[in-house]
Design an enzyme around this catalytic site. Structure first.
Site, PDB file in Angstrom:
ATOM      1  N   GLN A  14      46.107  75.837  50.009  1.00  0.00           N
ATOM      2  CA  GLN A  14      45.959  74.690  49.110  1.00  0.00           C
ATOM      3  C   GLN A  14      44.449  74.491  48.958  1.00  0.00           C
ATOM      4  O   GLN A  14      43.786  73.975  49.861  1.00  0.00           O
ATOM      5  CB  GLN A  14      46.618  73.449  49.729  1.00  0.00           C
ATOM      6  CG  GLN A  14      46.603  72.267  48.800  1.00  0.00           C
ATOM      7  CD  GLN A  14      46.957  70.951  49.517  1.00  0.00           C
ATOM      8  OE1 GLN A  14      46.846  70.835  50.731  1.00  0.00           O
ATOM      9  NE2 GLN A  14      47.386  69.965  48.749  1.00  0.00           N
ATOM     10  N   ALA A  70      48.951  71.692  57.002  1.00  0.00           N
ATOM     11  CA  ALA A  70      47.759  71.814  57.856  1.00  0.00           C
ATOM     12  C   ALA A  70      46.511  72.108  57.038  1.00  0.00           C
ATOM     13  O   ALA A  70      45.611  72.816  57.473  1.00  0.00           O
ATOM     14  CB  ALA A  70      47.977  72.922  58.882  1.00  0.00           C
ATOM     15  N   ALA A  71      46.461  71.543  55.818  1.00  0.00           N
ATOM     16  CA  ALA A  71      45.325  71.874  54.952  1.00  0.00           C
ATOM     17  C   ALA A  71      44.166  70.906  55.118  1.00  0.00           C
ATOM     18  O   ALA A  71      43.036  71.202  54.764  1.00  0.00           O
ATOM     19  CB  ALA A  71      45.772  71.904  53.496  1.00  0.00           C
ATOM     20  N   ARG A 106      38.069  62.255  60.472  1.00  0.00           N
ATOM     21  CA  ARG A 106      37.797  61.317  61.558  1.00  0.00           C
ATOM     22  C   ARG A 106      37.590  61.993  62.915  1.00  0.00           C
ATOM     23  O   ARG A 106      37.187  61.346  63.875  1.00  0.00           O
ATOM     24  CB  ARG A 106      38.941  60.286  61.648  1.00  0.00           C
ATOM     25  CG  ARG A 106      38.814  59.201  60.595  1.00  0.00           C
ATOM     26  CD  ARG A 106      40.036  58.317  60.565  1.00  0.00           C
ATOM     27  NE  ARG A 106      41.169  58.993  59.954  1.00  0.00           N
ATOM     28  CZ  ARG A 106      42.420  58.517  59.971  1.00  0.00           C
ATOM     29  NH1 ARG A 106      42.677  57.380  60.591  1.00  0.00           N
ATOM     30  NH2 ARG A 106      43.395  59.171  59.377  1.00  0.00           N
ATOM     31  N   GLY A 131      52.895  55.060  55.769  1.00  0.00           N
ATOM     32  CA  GLY A 131      53.859  54.739  54.727  1.00  0.00           C
ATOM     33  C   GLY A 131      54.980  53.919  55.356  1.00  0.00           C
ATOM     34  O   GLY A 131      55.407  54.203  56.474  1.00  0.00           O
TER      35      GLY A 131
HETATM   36  C1  UD1 Z   1      51.324  60.736  54.938  1.00  0.00           C
HETATM   37  C2  UD1 Z   1      52.484  60.001  54.262  1.00  0.00           C
HETATM   38  C3  UD1 Z   1      52.712  58.663  54.958  1.00  0.00           C
HETATM   39  C4  UD1 Z   1      52.956  58.905  56.451  1.00  0.00           C
HETATM   40  C5  UD1 Z   1      51.836  59.719  57.060  1.00  0.00           C
HETATM   41  C6  UD1 Z   1      52.170  60.101  58.467  1.00  0.00           C
HETATM   42  C7  UD1 Z   1      52.357  60.683  51.950  1.00  0.00           C
HETATM   43  C8  UD1 Z   1      51.976  60.293  50.587  1.00  0.00           C
HETATM   44  N1  UD1 Z   1      52.143  59.796  52.882  1.00  0.00           N
HETATM   45  O1  UD1 Z   1      50.174  59.922  54.818  1.00  0.00           O
HETATM   46  O2  UD1 Z   1      53.810  58.008  54.389  1.00  0.00           O
HETATM   47  O3  UD1 Z   1      53.113  57.666  57.111  1.00  0.00           O
HETATM   48  O4  UD1 Z   1      51.633  60.939  56.313  1.00  0.00           O
HETATM   49  O5  UD1 Z   1      51.067  60.694  59.066  1.00  0.00           O
HETATM   50  O6  UD1 Z   1      52.850  61.762  52.158  1.00  0.00           O
HETATM   51  N2  UD1 Z   1      47.933  67.436  54.014  1.00  0.00           N
HETATM   52  C9  UD1 Z   1      47.757  68.612  53.349  1.00  0.00           C
HETATM   53  N3  UD1 Z   1      47.325  68.599  52.071  1.00  0.00           N
HETATM   54  C10 UD1 Z   1      47.054  67.443  51.408  1.00  0.00           C
HETATM   55  C11 UD1 Z   1      47.218  66.232  52.087  1.00  0.00           C
HETATM   56  C12 UD1 Z   1      47.661  66.258  53.394  1.00  0.00           C
HETATM   57  O7  UD1 Z   1      48.017  69.683  53.897  1.00  0.00           O
HETATM   58  O8  UD1 Z   1      46.673  67.517  50.227  1.00  0.00           O
HETATM   59  C13 UD1 Z   1      48.409  67.471  55.392  1.00  0.00           C
HETATM   60  C14 UD1 Z   1      47.379  66.963  56.376  1.00  0.00           C
HETATM   61  O9  UD1 Z   1      46.571  68.020  56.835  1.00  0.00           O
HETATM   62  C15 UD1 Z   1      48.262  66.376  57.465  1.00  0.00           C
HETATM   63  C16 UD1 Z   1      49.497  65.900  56.709  1.00  0.00           C
HETATM   64  O10 UD1 Z   1      49.504  66.611  55.496  1.00  0.00           O
HETATM   65  O11 UD1 Z   1      48.665  67.360  58.390  1.00  0.00           O
HETATM   66  C17 UD1 Z   1      49.499  64.407  56.455  1.00  0.00           C
HETATM   67  O12 UD1 Z   1      48.365  64.078  55.684  1.00  0.00           O
HETATM   68  P1  UD1 Z   1      47.555  62.726  55.890  1.00  0.00           P
HETATM   69  O13 UD1 Z   1      46.458  62.657  54.900  1.00  0.00           O
HETATM   70  O14 UD1 Z   1      47.251  62.545  57.317  1.00  0.00           O
HETATM   71  O15 UD1 Z   1      48.696  61.657  55.580  1.00  0.00           O
HETATM   72  P2  UD1 Z   1      48.727  60.545  54.493  1.00  0.00           P
HETATM   73  O16 UD1 Z   1      48.721  61.114  53.138  1.00  0.00           O
HETATM   74  O17 UD1 Z   1      47.711  59.560  54.846  1.00  0.00           O
END
Ligand code: UD1
Ligand code: CA
Length: 468
Positions: A75, A10-11, A16, A142
């Site tokens: 994070q 949840a970081a 959007r 993904g």
């Molecule tokens: C990620 C997956 C992708 C999947 C998608 C589903 C990876 C590399 N990809 O995509 O395969 O289909 O989720 O939604 O994992 N978050 C953090 N810290 C970060 C990055 C993200 O806490 O550094 C959290 C976000 O707040 C969110 C979740 O992780 O709750 C998913 O992150 P988001 O950026 O939406 O997903 P993708 O990386 O695009």
């Protein structure tokens, strides 16, 4: 059963959403969307620990979610999902159970779905399992690459996918089960060599394959459950799903919801059977409504308790108050916080009650304000009766005994006490206590001026001549 630690990601900011509020705190049916995965972990999975990885507005999230089984890790920079999980490692030292990874912005997942996901993971002896869904438009997600035997081979991100891979309709929901020991080892091998320069958690699949350990994929039956919230359009879609689920649950338990399209009832609300809820009502927070009640159009009840056989007429607002059995409220009544309306009371139109107790069987039928007051049983308050509780510096109490009759347009200037069985004449301003059984009247003596209408008639004529 193995023990489970949950990590909830949840970081992220949620760009959007175009909001000053971090995405996971946006409310869904009255509570932040992050509450849904947190509740699954605490109440259904009963995880040993629930770890929230937070970054944007971490303090706000901590404030809302702090609790005995919840741990927070920060994070600082969002360098990818792999990097996010890495921050939680200190909480996993010497843990040898299952790690469940959930996303803070995927609120609709059902407990049964997670249970069967975890059970399958335990049975199939893989080190990692990902929850997947087949969707019509997989763009942005993904993609799941399986080998011929059906085991998980790779998860490839949209931006790294070949044209052929982009055609795969099975997507990664971002929800995983892992063996803690594998997670610890695998995370250290994740790099940033990809199109986004991020640490991909999904790389754990290929790392596993190279080590010769098995990864699996578990498909959900209903892809709607794993929708992620990215925009306010998604937020409204998810809200509608949750709202209808709640209304169905109530209807199946014996509540009549006349117009489910236009009724808003939050999750924590309880409603007894044979209660009828008319269109455009809003029931919020920890509200509890009894049996056989009628709640008419456009009423809003928040954090309040309503007994059995109560009628709330149209356009009434009740906040942090208690209404006992067989009372009648409204139309257009306002019960402000800390009001207690006892059995068989009538609170009529345009009546405002605040921090007061209205005793059994009493009637405040029209146009009154009752503040910081204690009304006994079967008291009658006339139209326009008002308790002046606030002298500009402090609030004072009005105490009215049983069976008191208060005439129309009476003003009771607090602090003041009216004894039982007393009457107060219409228009009286009560500034002194009224003894039991007495009649209190304070009025200017009436004068009759003879011939007044004649004079008035002359004036009217004069007025008519004026040109303006
Ligand atoms: C990620 C997956 C992708 C999947 C998608 C589903 C990876 C590399 N990809 O995509 O395969 O289909 O989720 O939604 O994992 N978050 C953090 N810290 C970060 C990055 C993200 O806490 O550094 C959290 C976000 O707040 C969110 C979740 O992780 O709750 C998913 O992150 P988001 O950026 O939406 O997903 P993708 O990386 O695009
Ligand atoms: Ca991303």
């Amino acid at each position: 059963m193995e023990s489970i630690i949950t990590i909830i990601l949840a970081a992220g900011k949620g760009t959007r959403m175009k909001s000053d509020l971090v995405k996971v705190l946006h409310p869904l049916l009255g509570v932040p969307m992050l509450s849904y995965p947190v509740a699954l972990s605490l109440n259904d999975i009963k995880a040993e620990k629930t770890i929230l990885v937070v970054g944007h507005q971490a303090d706000k999230i901590k404030e809302k979610f702090k609790g005995p089984r919840i741990h927070f890790v920060i994070q600082e920079e969002q360098l990818g999902t792999g990097h996010a999980v890495l921050q939680a490692l200190p909480f996993l030292q010497s843990f040898n159970g299952t790690v469940l990874i959930l996303c803070g912005d995927v609120p609709l997942v059902k407990m049964e779905t997670l249970r069967s996901f975890i059970d399958t993971f335990w049975r199939n002896e893989s080190v990692l399992s990902v929850l997947t869904a087949v969707v019509e438009n997989p763009f942005g997600y993904g993609r799941i690459v399986r080998n011929q035997a059906g085991w998980l081979e790779r998860i490839v991100e949209e931006k790294d996918a070949t044209e052929e891979e982009k055609l795969i309709p099975e997507i990664n929901t971002g929800i995983y089960c892992l063996k803690a020991s594998y997670l610890r080892e695998g995370l250290r091998e994740i790099g940033q060599e990809n199109a986004q320069g991020e640490y991909y958690l999904t790389d754990l699949v290929e790392i596993g394959r190279k080590r010769g350990v098995r990864c699996s994929a578990h498909m959900v039956n209903d892809p709607a459950e794993v929708m992620g919230i990215n925009t306010r359009i998604d937020l409204a879609t998810a809200e509608e799903v949750l709202r209808q689920e709640k209304l169905k649950e109530l209807m199946l338990s014996g509540v009549t919801v006349v117009d489910p399209k236009n009724t808003y009832i939050e999750n924590g609300v309880e409603v007894g059977k044979d209660t009828v809820i008319y269109p455009c009502c809003v029931l919020q927070g920890k509200t509890k409504i009894g049996k056989h009640c009628i709640i008419e159009h456009n009423s809003r009840i928040s954090d309040s308790t309503v007994g059995d056989e109560v009628t709330i007429h149209s356009n009434s607002i009740i906040t942090e108050s208690k209404v006992e059995d067989q009372a009648s409220i409204g139309p257009f009544a306002h019960l402000r916080p800390l009001s207690e309306v006892r059995t068989k009371v009538t609170i009529g139109n345009f009546v405002e009650v605040e921090e007061s107790i209205i005793g059994k069987g009493s009637k405040v039928s029209h146009l009154a304000y009752i503040g910081n007051s204690l009304l006994g049983e079967t008291v009658t308050m006339g139209a326009g009766a008002i308790t002046s509780n606030d002298n500009g510096f402090e609030r004072n109490k009005t105490i009215i005994g049983d069976r008191v009759f208060v005439g129309s347009n009476v003003e009771l200037v607090a602090p003041v006490k009216v004894g039982s069985n007393a009457s107060i004449g219409a228009g009286t301003t009560v500034t002194k206590n009224v003894p039991e059984g007495a009649l209190a009247v304070s009025r200017v003596k009436q004068r009759n001026i003879k011939g007044w209408s004649k004079k008035l008639g002359l004036r009217h004529k004069k007025n008519k001549k004026r040109k303006d």
